[in-house]
Design an enzyme around this catalytic site. Structure first.
Site, PDB file in Angstrom:
ATOM      1  N   GLY A 255      24.185  -6.913  15.340  1.00  0.00           N
ATOM      2  CA  GLY A 255      24.819  -6.295  16.552  1.00  0.00           C
ATOM      3  C   GLY A 255      23.462  -5.630  17.553  1.00  0.00           C
ATOM      4  N   HIS A 256      24.047  -4.489  18.462  1.00  0.00           N
ATOM      5  CA  HIS A 256      23.087  -3.730  19.315  1.00  0.00           C
ATOM      6  C   HIS A 256      22.347  -2.471  18.912  1.00  0.00           C
ATOM      7  CE1 HIS A 256      26.739  -1.176  20.793  1.00  0.00           C
ATOM      8  NE2 HIS A 256      26.597  -1.530  19.856  1.00  0.00           N
ATOM      9  N   ASN A 257      20.805  -2.644  19.010  1.00  0.00           N
ATOM     10  CA  ASN A 257      19.807  -1.600  18.478  1.00  0.00           C
ATOM     11  C   ASN A 257      19.344  -1.421  16.945  1.00  0.00           C
ATOM     12  OD1 ASN A 257      20.618  -0.123  21.031  1.00  0.00           O
ATOM     13  ND2 ASN A 257      22.158   1.169  20.222  1.00  0.00           N
TER      14      ASN A 257
END
Length: 360
Positions: A255-257
């Site tokens: 996922g993001h980050n």
């Protein structure tokens, strides 16, 4: 055994040459000129094959093998049949892999082989893209504006490299992969169907679920390998980062980050929620799910099919749903088993319990 139709080997080697290459000792020098043409497991090997043994589970296969030579540790040397040449190695499998890498070097990279070196006539390359020498772009691949690709890199058939992406040297981008908003280091291997840099799953979850702009990037450092169908979302504000030397299996979602450290190992079908952090040398078994904002410390290991909702200290081994230290997990499972056995939970169903009677 290795398929020579898909992976043509190098010319045969003598056992003396193999001993030198693998740093093994040929126990009987009279076998020095015996030639090996390929590799095979103990049960499939013939007189021209090299195999290895280091697990007692395969003792029967060793006793009945027809292999021409076997890599084995000094501890198990006496188990090798008399007709098999012995190559003594401290770590037999490591030595076997060293020779396999020499014999089948083409198998180390995810080449499709559908195009010749150079730029395929059906590839689409934007006029502002910059490709160094010896870049290969296979048929129907698309290279967007301001893309930069380093020498020795192969862009697989049908891959799409979107505007502004930077790819280092000696990379392989698998067929059908899609890269955007990404910076890729040197010697990065992506198997077919990887999707890198798409927007993360960012919403204000209320009412109509308002989408949050995802304006970060994906940064993949040197020597990373990504399995087929793996997806890595770009960051929302900060970047999603995959550390140097990390190896990721097929169908993993990141996922993001997310920040993943160096030399991590992530097995198939893991799901890593946004904004979590993995330290260096972390190992995740297959189908592990990790909650967002969790921190997994350096050297930690998580058992397959675990669900992680809490941070894990460095060096610890956790498992289960929800994951906890493995010793605690095992004790709990044993206690539940004893409780079930003591309560008679495994007794047969009552005779009058015929709800399924006659069902096909």
């Amino acid at each position: 055994m290795a398929s020579t139709s898909f992976f043509p080997p190098r010319p045969s080697s003598t056992l003396a040459e193999i001993a030198s290459l693998t740093k093994a000792t040929l126990v009987d020098a009279s076998y020095a000129e015996h030639r090996i043409t390929g590799l095979a497991s103990l049960d499939e090997a013939g007189p021209m094959h090299l195999s290895f043994f280091e697990n007692l589970r395969y003792s029967d296969e060793l006793a009945n093998t027809r292999a021409g030579a076997c890599l084995v540790s000094e501890r198990f040397e006496g188990r090798v049949p008399s007709h098999v040449a012995v190559l003594r190695a401290r770590r037999p499998f490591h030595a076997f892999v060293a020779y396999a890498r020499h014999l089948y070097s083409d198998a180390l990279r995810p080449h499709t082989g559908v195009g010749a070196p150079g730029i395929a006539p059906t590839a689409v390359i934007h006029e502002t893209a910059k490709l160094e020498d010896e870049v290969t772009v296979e048929p129907l691949a698309v290279i967007g504006p301001d893309v930069e690709i380093g020498s020795g890199t192969v862009i697989g058939a049908g891959a799409v490299i979107a505007a502004g992406v930077k790819i280092g040297r000696d990379c392989d981008i698998g067929a059908g992969s899609h890269l955007q908003h990404a910076l890729i280091g040197n010697n990065v291997l992506m198997h077919p169907g990887c999707h890198i840099g798409q927007d993360g799953f960012g919403f204000i979850f209320a009412g109509q679920h308002t989408k949050v702009p995802q304006t970060g990037r994906v940064i993949i450092q040197h020597d990373v390998e990504l399995g087929a169908g793996t997806t890595i979302d770009r960051g929302s504000l900060r970047d999603t980062v995959i550390g140097e030397g990390t190896k990721i299996d097929n169908q993993v979602q990141i996922g993001h980050n997310v920040t993943i450290g160096r030399h991590c190992v992530i097995a198939a079908k893991c799901g890593l929620a946004g904004s979590l952090t993995l330290g260096d040398n972390v190992a995740l078994g297959a189908m592990v799910g990790i909650n967002n904002h969790v921190v997994i410390g350096d050297g930690a290991q998580v058992a397959a099919m675990s669900g992680v909702k809490d941070s894990i200290p460095a060096g610890e081994r956790w498992g289960g749903i929800f994951a906890r230290p493995t010793r605690t997990w095992f004790r709990e499972m044993l206690a539940v088993r004893r409780l079930a056995e003591g309560s008679g939970a495994e007794t047969a169903a009552r005779p009058d319990d015929d709800r399924d009677e006659g069902r096909g």
